[in-house]
Scaffold this active site. Sequence first.
Site, short mmCIF file in Angstrom:
data_model
loop_
_atom_site.label_atom_id
_atom_site.label_comp_id
_atom_site.label_asym_id
_atom_site.label_seq_id
_atom_site.Cartn_x
_atom_site.Cartn_y
_atom_site.Cartn_z
N ILE A 1 15.25 -26.66 -10.84
CA ILE A 1 15.05 -25.06 -10.51
C ILE A 1 14.27 -24.50 -11.52
CG2 ILE A 1 16.73 -23.28 -9.95
CD1 ILE A 1 19.05 -25.27 -9.59
N ASP B 1 -1.38 9.76 8.22
CA ASP B 1 -1.32 11.33 8.54
C ASP B 1 -2.76 11.47 8.55
OD1 ASP B 1 0.83 12.39 9.09
OD2 ASP B 1 1.46 12.95 7.17
N ASP C 1 4.82 13.20 4.55
CA ASP C 1 4.95 14.02 3.47
C ASP C 1 6.21 14.98 3.85
OD1 ASP C 1 4.02 15.41 5.45
OD2 ASP C 1 2.11 16.26 4.45
N ASP D 1 9.36 13.16 8.14
CA ASP D 1 8.84 11.55 8.32
C ASP D 1 9.54 10.49 7.45
OD1 ASP D 1 6.20 12.75 9.27
OD2 ASP D 1 5.54 13.29 7.13
N GLU E 1 2.52 -28.97 -19.77
CA GLU E 1 2.55 -27.87 -19.01
C GLU E 1 1.56 -26.62 -19.55
OE1 GLU E 1 6.70 -26.61 -18.39
OE2 GLU E 1 6.97 -28.62 -17.50
#
Length: 1036
Positions: A322, A366, A714, A718, A944
Site C-alpha cells: 500500500i 454566461d 454569478d 445560479d 527508487e
Amino acid sequence: MEEKPVPAWSWPVEQCLKEYHVKLEKGLSTYEAEKRCERYGWNELSKEKGKPLWRLVLEQFDDTLVKILLVAAFISFVLAFLGGGESGESGFEAYVEPFVIVLILILNAIVGVWQESNAEKALEALKQMQSESGKVLRDGYLVPDLPARELAPGDIVELRVGDKVPADMRVAVLKTSTLRVEQSSLTGEAMPVLKSTGPIFMDDCDLQAKENMVFSGTTVVNGSCLCVVVSTGMNTEIGKIQKQIHEASLEEDDTPLKKKLDEFGSRFTTAIGFVCLIVWVMNYKNFLSWDLIDGRPTNVRFSFERCTYYFKIAVALAVAAIPEGLPAVITTCLALGTRKMAQKNAIVRKLPSVETLGCTTVICSDKTGTLTTNQMSVTEFFTLGGKTTASRTIRVEGTTYDPKDGGIVDWTCYNMDANMQAIAEICAVCNDAGIYFDGQLFRATGLPTEAALKVLVEKMGVPDIKARNKIRDTQLAASYLIDTTTVKLGCCEWWTKRSKRVATLEFDRVRKSMSVIVREPTGRNRLLVKGAVESLLERTLHVQLADGSLVPIDEPCKQSLLLRLLDMSSKGLRCLGFAYKEELGEFSDYHSESHPAHKKLLDPACYFSIESDLVFVGIVGLRDPPRDEVGKAIEDCREAGIRVMVITGDNKSTAEAICQEIKLFSKEEDLKGEVLLEKTKPGGKVFSRAEPRHKQEIVRMLKEMGEVVAMTGDGVNDAPALKLADIGIAMGITGTEVAKEASDMVLADDNFSTIVSAVAEGRAIYTNMKAFIRYMISSNVGEVISIFLTAALGIPECMIPVQLLWVNLVTDGPPATALGFNPADMHIMKKPPRKSDDALMSPWVLFRYLVIGSYVGIATVGIFILWYTQASFMGINLVSDGHTLVQLSQLRNWGECPSWLNFTVAPFTVSRGRTISFSDPCDYFSVGKVKAMTLSLSVLVAIEMFNSLNALSEDISLVKMPPWRNPWLLVAMSVSFGLHCLILYIPFLADVFGVVPLSLNEWLLVILISAPVILIDEVLKLVGRRRRWRAKEKTA
C-alpha cells in the site's frame, strides 16, 4: 405548514387584498399576523441538518486503502503487544509501526473533516441576503422596523430606495412615478427592472415577466411603493433556491480521480490479500509439521510463535504494497496546483476540482461579464450630414468605463458640428450616472448605459478651446492626487454647468424615453430627450442637419433612420435615439416647483404630450463588448476538444452577434436558436432568454449524456446549477457570496480565458499525478516482490515493516511530490479531453512496472544474499568488516540452524568501535542480519531515486527530457538521500529503524546494483514508442 401558491401577479390589486383579507390603509391586526405566523411558519430560511461530527469522522475512514491500513495497524499492534521483545525490540520500537500508520490516518481524517465542514456554507450566505427588518402596517399604524422573520402573508409593507425586500410581495401602490428593483442576483438581468401595479394575465410565467412582483433578497434602487406579502420563508423564490442547492448537493458525484483511486484500491486489495495468503501458506512448513504413518498425518506439531512470525511477514507485505504516502502526495500536488491557478486568477475552493478540470468536456458559460467585459461602452454613433440622404457613422474605440480607454476614430473635437454638440449635451445632461475607480477597475454608479454615455462625452471633448485646455490641465493634475477613487469627468461637468437642469421627466415603459428640462446660457429652456429610437421617431417633426438647420422629417428619411437602426441592432448593439425640443410653451420659463405648470410634471400621463414635436439628432449604439482574449480562448477550447455553450438571459440576436464575434460558430455552421424546453441537441451552442432553472436542466442533461460539465454563474439563482455541475465556477468580481460558496472555483477576474488556463493546468496536474502514482506503485511492487522472494526462498526477512513504512512515507514522498512540478507538455491543449473512465495505467504500462518492480525485488533480495554468501562482487570487497560467509543452502534453511553441527560465527564490526558478537551462532540470521538489511534498504532507496527520473515522462527518453527540466526533482532526490543518511548515521534513529552506517565500498555496491533500473526502463520506453508508432501506421 406550506402556503398555498397564489398567482398574485395575475390578479388585480383589489383581488389580492380580498384574497388575503386585508385593507391597504390598515394592514393586518397583530392577532391575525400571529395566527398566520403559526400557520405558515416564520419568514426565514430553514436550516438543513448538517452531518454530525462523528459521522464526518467515520466517513473519512470509508475508503478501501484506509481500511486495509487500519487492519494492518491493528494486527501490527497485536503482534507488537504479544511479542515485541522477541526480536530484541524495546517497548517503544515495537509500537513505532502501528503508531505511525494510525497517525497518518488521523491526519488524513482531520483534513477531510475540515474540508467537508467548509463545503456547505452556501445556505448561510443565503441567509445574509435576507432583510432583517421592514416598515410594516399593523393595526393601522406603521411599524418602522418590524423584524423580517415576523412577516406573514397579507402584511402591507412599505419599500423605499435602498431597502432590501424582506419577502416575495405583490406591488399594490406606487408612491413615485417609477419603481426600479435590482434583481440581477436572482434573475441574472443586468439592468435594474422597472416595476408596475397592473396584473399580468398569465397563470405561469418566468420571474423576469412578473413585473408587478418584488422578490426577497433584491434591492430597491429607485422609487417607493406599498406591497402585499404573498410568500414567506421557504416558499419565497430565494427559499426555493435553497431547496435546489440542497437537492443538488445530494446529487454530487465523486470526482473522476476519486472513482479511479477507489476502483484501483478495491482491485489492489484483492491482489494484496491473495499474495499475503500465498506467502503465509508457502511458509506453512516452518510452523506446522507432522509425521506420515500409513499415509495418514500423525504427531502434528504447531508453533504459534513461528506462525505469528510469518503472519507478521504477510502484514509487512500488505504495508509494503500500500502506498501510504499516496493520499498525502495527492493532496500536496493538488494544493500546489491551486497555488499555480491562484496566480492565474483562478481560486480553487475544493482541492479535487483541480484534477476534474483536466477532463472537462463542456464549458457552459454566461455571456455577460464572462465572455464580455460587463462594462457597457459606445461603439458607434450616427448623425445626419449636410442633407437628409447623407449620413455619418462614427466609430468609437474602448471597452471599459475608463475615459482614457480608446477614443473616437478619425475625428477630433475641433470639428464638433451642431449634431455632435447636441449628442454630447444630451449624453452629459440627460444622465444620472457616475464613474469611480475601485483600485482595480473603473465602475459605474447608476445605470450602466448612462455611465457609457458619460464616457462618450469625455472622448468627444467640448467645442470651447479654452475650456478644453483647462479640462486637460485638470486631468493631468488629478493623476498626481492621492485620492484615485474619484474620477473627474471634466467635459460632462462643462455641459452640466452650461445647461442647468431644472426638471426631470422619468422614464416609463409606455413612451420608452426620459427627458430633462434645462436652462440654456441664452436664458431659454430646452427639453433634452433620449430613448428608444422607434418611439422618438413617432414623436419627431424635424431632423437636424450637420450645419444646425432643421428639415421636416419625411417617410424616406424615417425609413433611412430605421434601416440604420436595424443595421446597428443586427451587430448586437443596444440603440438609443437622441432628440431635443426648443418650443416648450408653458414650460419655456419653468424654474422650480413653485411654477404654475409644475403639477403637470407630477403626472406621468402628461409626459407624452410634453415630449412631442421633437427635433431628432442621432443614434448611439452601445454594447457590452467581448473581452479581447476570449476569441483565442474559444479557439484553444476547439483544439482541446472542449465544447463551449453560451447560456444567457439576453435576446437571440444580441447573443448570436457576440458569439459570432468571438468565433464560437465555425464558418460552415448554420445559426439556429435552441429551444430550451426541448432536449439539448449535441450541436446546441447558444441558449438565449435562459432562466436560472434552465441551467440546472442543461447540466443534468449533459451529465446524463456522459459529459464532464464546467458551469459558470454569478447570481443567487445560479447556485443550484453550480452545485450540480462537475465544476461550478463563480465570478469573483460580480458574483454573489451565495454563488461563490456553492462553487468549486472562483474567477478573480471574471474572465473566460482564465477557465481555459485552469483546464490546461488541470490536465498538466493529472499527467503529473499519473507520473507519481506510477512511480509509487512501481516502487511498492518492488517491495512486494522482495518480500515474496524472501518467503519463496525461505531466507530471513530483508526488511522489517517499520523500514518499509519509512521508505513509503518519507523517502518516496519528496520525489513523488516533486514529480508534481514536471513541466506541462507543450501539446497538452491540442489533445481531446481524457474520458473519465480511462484507466490510470494501461496494460502495457502495468507490464512495464511489473518488470521494473521485479528488478527492484531481485536487487533488494540479491544484495542481502550477496552479503551473506559472497566475499566480493565486481571487484568490491564485501568481507572487510570480518563477517562470516555461509552457503546459500544454509541461508535458505536458517530455521534449522540449531540442528547444525560445528556451526560457528565470528564477531564482526558494524560501525566505528561497535562489534556484534553472538552467544548463540543462530542469532547471526536475526540480530546479525542488521548490515545485510541496511544494504537491502539502501538499494531500495537508491533504486527508487533513479526510478523517479524514469517517471519524468511516460514515453520520452531521459536523453530528450533530461532531469534538469524539473530541478525540483533533483532537490527532492537530495532530500530523500539526506533523510536516509540521517537514519543511518544518527545512533538513536539507527536503533529505531534497525540499521547501521555503511562504508564507502558498500555505498559503491549499492549504486552499482541500483543504476541499471534506468537502462531497463529506457529499453521499455523505446519498445513502447515503437508499439505506438506501429499502431499509428496501421490506423493510417
